[in-house]
Scaffold this motif. Structure first.
Motif, mmCIF file in Angstrom:
data_model
loop_
_atom_site.group_PDB
_atom_site.id
_atom_site.type_symbol
_atom_site.label_atom_id
_atom_site.label_comp_id
_atom_site.label_asym_id
_atom_site.label_seq_id
_atom_site.Cartn_x
_atom_site.Cartn_y
_atom_site.Cartn_z
ATOM 1 N N ASN A 134 -15.508 -25.993 56.761
ATOM 2 C CA ASN A 134 -16.713 -26.258 55.982
ATOM 3 C C ASN A 134 -16.419 -26.287 54.488
ATOM 4 O O ASN A 134 -16.908 -27.145 53.753
ATOM 5 C CB ASN A 134 -17.783 -25.209 56.281
ATOM 6 C CG ASN A 134 -18.352 -25.341 57.680
ATOM 7 O OD1 ASN A 134 -18.008 -26.279 58.406
ATOM 8 N ND2 ASN A 134 -19.204 -24.410 58.073
ATOM 9 N N ALA A 135 -15.613 -25.315 54.042
ATOM 10 C CA ALA A 135 -15.277 -25.242 52.620
ATOM 11 C C ALA A 135 -14.498 -26.482 52.182
ATOM 12 O O ALA A 135 -14.739 -27.038 51.101
ATOM 13 C CB ALA A 135 -14.470 -23.979 52.341
ATOM 14 N N ILE A 136 -13.564 -26.932 53.024
ATOM 15 C CA ILE A 136 -12.790 -28.140 52.701
ATOM 16 C C ILE A 136 -13.713 -29.353 52.681
ATOM 17 O O ILE A 136 -13.614 -30.221 51.802
ATOM 18 C CB ILE A 136 -11.651 -28.348 53.716
ATOM 19 C CG1 ILE A 136 -10.659 -27.203 53.631
ATOM 20 C CG2 ILE A 136 -10.928 -29.667 53.458
ATOM 21 C CD1 ILE A 136 -9.665 -27.174 54.760
ATOM 22 N N PHE A 137 -14.643 -29.414 53.651
ATOM 23 C CA PHE A 137 -15.593 -30.537 53.690
ATOM 24 C C PHE A 137 -16.395 -30.602 52.395
ATOM 25 O O PHE A 137 -16.523 -31.675 51.785
ATOM 26 C CB PHE A 137 -16.545 -30.411 54.886
ATOM 27 C CG PHE A 137 -17.643 -31.431 54.857
ATOM 28 C CD1 PHE A 137 -17.435 -32.693 55.398
ATOM 29 C CD2 PHE A 137 -18.858 -31.160 54.253
ATOM 30 C CE1 PHE A 137 -18.428 -33.660 55.335
ATOM 31 C CE2 PHE A 137 -19.858 -32.112 54.183
ATOM 32 C CZ PHE A 137 -19.647 -33.367 54.738
ATOM 33 N N TYR A 194 -16.228 -32.836 59.784
ATOM 34 C CA TYR A 194 -17.547 -32.464 60.308
ATOM 35 C C TYR A 194 -17.507 -32.321 61.826
ATOM 36 O O TYR A 194 -18.009 -31.334 62.387
ATOM 37 C CB TYR A 194 -18.578 -33.504 59.890
ATOM 38 C CG TYR A 194 -19.926 -33.314 60.549
ATOM 39 C CD1 TYR A 194 -20.679 -32.169 60.308
ATOM 40 C CD2 TYR A 194 -20.443 -34.273 61.414
ATOM 41 C CE1 TYR A 194 -21.913 -31.980 60.919
ATOM 42 C CE2 TYR A 194 -21.672 -34.093 62.023
ATOM 43 C CZ TYR A 194 -22.401 -32.952 61.774
ATOM 44 O OH TYR A 194 -23.628 -32.762 62.375
ATOM 45 N N PHE A 195 -16.898 -33.298 62.526
ATOM 46 C CA PHE A 195 -16.816 -33.231 63.980
ATOM 47 C C PHE A 195 -15.995 -32.026 64.443
ATOM 48 O O PHE A 195 -16.335 -31.371 65.438
ATOM 49 C CB PHE A 195 -16.224 -34.520 64.542
ATOM 50 C CG PHE A 195 -17.180 -35.678 64.522
ATOM 51 C CD1 PHE A 195 -18.436 -35.571 65.097
ATOM 52 C CD2 PHE A 195 -16.836 -36.879 63.920
ATOM 53 C CE1 PHE A 195 -19.335 -36.635 65.084
ATOM 54 C CE2 PHE A 195 -17.717 -37.941 63.900
ATOM 55 C CZ PHE A 195 -18.971 -37.823 64.484
ATOM 56 N N LEU A 196 -14.921 -31.713 63.718
ATOM 57 C CA LEU A 196 -14.132 -30.534 64.054
ATOM 58 C C LEU A 196 -14.938 -29.262 63.832
ATOM 59 O O LEU A 196 -14.898 -28.322 64.629
ATOM 60 C CB LEU A 196 -12.854 -30.498 63.210
ATOM 61 C CG LEU A 196 -11.749 -31.493 63.582
ATOM 62 C CD1 LEU A 196 -10.636 -31.451 62.542
ATOM 63 C CD2 LEU A 196 -11.187 -31.167 64.969
ATOM 64 N N SER A 197 -15.686 -29.249 62.735
ATOM 65 C CA SER A 197 -16.433 -28.055 62.361
ATOM 66 C C SER A 197 -17.498 -27.686 63.386
ATOM 67 O O SER A 197 -17.689 -26.505 63.699
ATOM 68 C CB SER A 197 -17.086 -28.271 60.990
ATOM 69 O OG SER A 197 -17.836 -27.146 60.605
ATOM 70 N N ASN A 253 -26.417 -29.925 55.946
ATOM 71 C CA ASN A 253 -26.672 -29.132 57.148
ATOM 72 C C ASN A 253 -25.584 -28.130 57.516
ATOM 73 O O ASN A 253 -25.847 -27.212 58.288
ATOM 74 C CB ASN A 253 -26.894 -30.067 58.349
ATOM 75 C CG ASN A 253 -28.223 -30.795 58.269
ATOM 76 O OD1 ASN A 253 -29.258 -30.273 58.648
ATOM 77 N ND2 ASN A 253 -28.188 -32.018 57.753
ATOM 78 N N LEU A 254 -24.365 -28.300 57.004
ATOM 79 C CA LEU A 254 -23.297 -27.375 57.377
ATOM 80 C C LEU A 254 -23.478 -26.021 56.708
ATOM 81 O O LEU A 254 -24.007 -25.911 55.607
ATOM 82 C CB LEU A 254 -21.933 -27.954 56.992
ATOM 83 C CG LEU A 254 -21.341 -29.002 57.936
ATOM 84 C CD1 LEU A 254 -19.995 -29.475 57.401
ATOM 85 C CD2 LEU A 254 -21.166 -28.452 59.344
ATOM 86 N N LEU A 299 -20.635 -42.631 55.148
ATOM 87 C CA LEU A 299 -21.393 -42.124 54.001
ATOM 88 C C LEU A 299 -22.667 -41.428 54.476
ATOM 89 O O LEU A 299 -23.001 -40.328 53.993
ATOM 90 C CB LEU A 299 -21.748 -43.275 53.051
ATOM 91 C CG LEU A 299 -22.597 -42.910 51.824
ATOM 92 C CD1 LEU A 299 -21.875 -41.901 50.945
ATOM 93 C CD2 LEU A 299 -22.964 -44.156 51.025
ATOM 94 N N PHE A 300 -23.361 -42.043 55.413
ATOM 95 C CA PHE A 300 -24.569 -41.419 55.979
ATOM 96 C C PHE A 300 -24.220 -40.102 56.677
ATOM 97 O O PHE A 300 -24.901 -39.085 56.485
ATOM 98 C CB PHE A 300 -25.228 -42.382 56.972
ATOM 99 C CG PHE A 300 -26.366 -41.766 57.739
ATOM 100 C CD1 PHE A 300 -27.623 -41.628 57.167
ATOM 101 C CD2 PHE A 300 -26.171 -41.309 59.040
ATOM 102 C CE1 PHE A 300 -28.670 -41.043 57.880
ATOM 103 C CE2 PHE A 300 -27.206 -40.726 59.746
ATOM 104 C CZ PHE A 300 -28.463 -40.596 59.168
ATOM 105 N N LEU A 301 -23.150 -40.113 57.468
ATOM 106 C CA LEU A 301 -22.744 -38.924 58.215
ATOM 107 C C LEU A 301 -22.343 -37.792 57.266
ATOM 108 O O LEU A 301 -22.723 -36.629 57.462
ATOM 109 C CB LEU A 301 -21.587 -39.264 59.150
ATOM 110 C CG LEU A 301 -21.087 -38.132 60.055
ATOM 111 C CD1 LEU A 301 -22.213 -37.669 60.986
ATOM 112 C CD2 LEU A 301 -19.890 -38.594 60.863
ATOM 113 N N ASN A 302 -21.573 -38.113 56.210
ATOM 114 C CA ASN A 302 -21.149 -37.092 55.245
ATOM 115 C C ASN A 302 -22.345 -36.520 54.489
ATOM 116 O O ASN A 302 -22.390 -35.308 54.222
ATOM 117 C CB ASN A 302 -20.151 -37.692 54.257
ATOM 118 C CG ASN A 302 -18.723 -37.685 54.759
ATOM 119 O OD1 ASN A 302 -17.924 -36.815 54.440
ATOM 120 N ND2 ASN A 302 -18.392 -38.680 55.589
#
Length: 310
Positions: free
Chosen positions: A183-186, A170-173, A82-83, A73-76
């Protein structure tokens, strides 16, 4: 026998008539059909027939579950702020819709895995219309036999899966160039996740709040309080339920304001764009048709139920 066993075990003095009254209420709850704003369109599969690896099941152990839940949750939340939101022109929204459908389906599988860890059967994942929203749904009817903490974990498990998917995206992006699609999917995934936490519609957030307040039918009770307030009746309910009702009223007012000031101008803007596709025009029509269909189904169901009631 039931009366005698309960009285002996708990040192009570319950009468047979009281037990019969409780049984009749249980029968009514189990076997009476209730109207719903969910219109089931088709069944996708029976998740009970799927076999998940041991690693997957370990992710739903209580300590692992809540540790990963708050970390992801924090990471998302960090990634959401930021993305880069730019979408490459080589992708269109149909790519995103297809991948998001897969993620939302994984959301329902998350509920199933969590429920099965507590010995609960989940015989159906399907597709339907809730109010005007196209949704996947899962049959979690047996979850009411569990305690509040277990039900809360099950209700959070779909969001938990989306948080894990969001972390992976996020890690892939950050490691892939031309990552506009990721990014759009995220962002779409995070928006759906946040929407699912809304406690004023019968999504995951509603059932979590319902359990926290100890109310099995929170929606109906809050609607009753709202009707009473309109008739200038002073409610005599729990503080938590009253607060929920007032917040729900604020939410409804905010949505009506948004609909009147934003949706129609936004739709006109889309129509004016040269890049507008055919589905931009047909989506509002489909949503309106779905709403009318859902209301019709529920009215017919309610009428049928009244006809069969002695």
């Amino acid at each position: 026998d039931i009366t005698q066993t309960i009285n002996q075990k708990h040192n009570l003095n319950i009468q047979k008539d009281e037990i019969l009254n409780i049984i009749s209420k249980i029968d009514h709850s189990l076997f009476s059909k209730k109207s719903s704003f969910l219109v089931k369109v088709f069944k996708v599969l029976n998740p009970d027939k799927l076999h998940f690896p041991a690693l997957t099941k370990m992710l739903f152990k209580k300590k692992v579950f809540y540790t990963l839940f708050f970390l992801t949750l924090f990471l998302n939340t960090y990634a959401f702020n930021n993305l880069n939101t730019t979408l490459s022109s080589q992708y269109n929204w149909m790519h995103i819709y297809g991948l998001i459908l897969i993620i939302v389906f994984l959301h329902e599988l998350g509920h199933s895995i969590a429920a099965r860890s507590f010995g609960i059967k989940t015989p159906e994942i399907g597709f339907g219309i809730y109010l005007i929203f196209p949704v996947f749904y899962i049959d979690l009817g047996e979850a009411w036999t569990l305690n509040k903490q277990q039900r809360t974990l099950i209700n959070l498990s779909g969001i938990y899966v989306q948080l894990i998917v969001g972390a992976l995206l996020y890690f892939l992006s950050i490691n892939i160039e031309n990552n506009g699609l990721l990014n759009a999917i995220f962002y779409t995934n995070f928006t759906i996740l946040f929407f699912n936490l809304n406690p004023f519609l019968k999504f995951d957030g509603y059932w979590i709040v319902s359990d926290l307040l100890g109310e099995n039918d929170l929606m109906r009770k809050s609607n009753r309080i709202l009707k009473g307030l309109l008739l200038l009746k002073i409610p005599n309910d729990k503080i938590g339920v009253l607060l929920y009702t007032l917040l729900k009223l604020s939410f409804v007012i905010a949505m009506l304001y948004l609909a009147s000031t934003q949706i129609i101008p936004f739709y006109k803007t889309l129509k004016a764009l040269n890049t507008t596709d055919w589905y931009t025009s047909i989506i509002p029509i489909l949503l309106l048709g779905s709403l009318i269909y859902a209301i019709k189904i529920n009215k017919n169901h309610e009428f049928s139920k009244r006809k069969k009631t002695p």
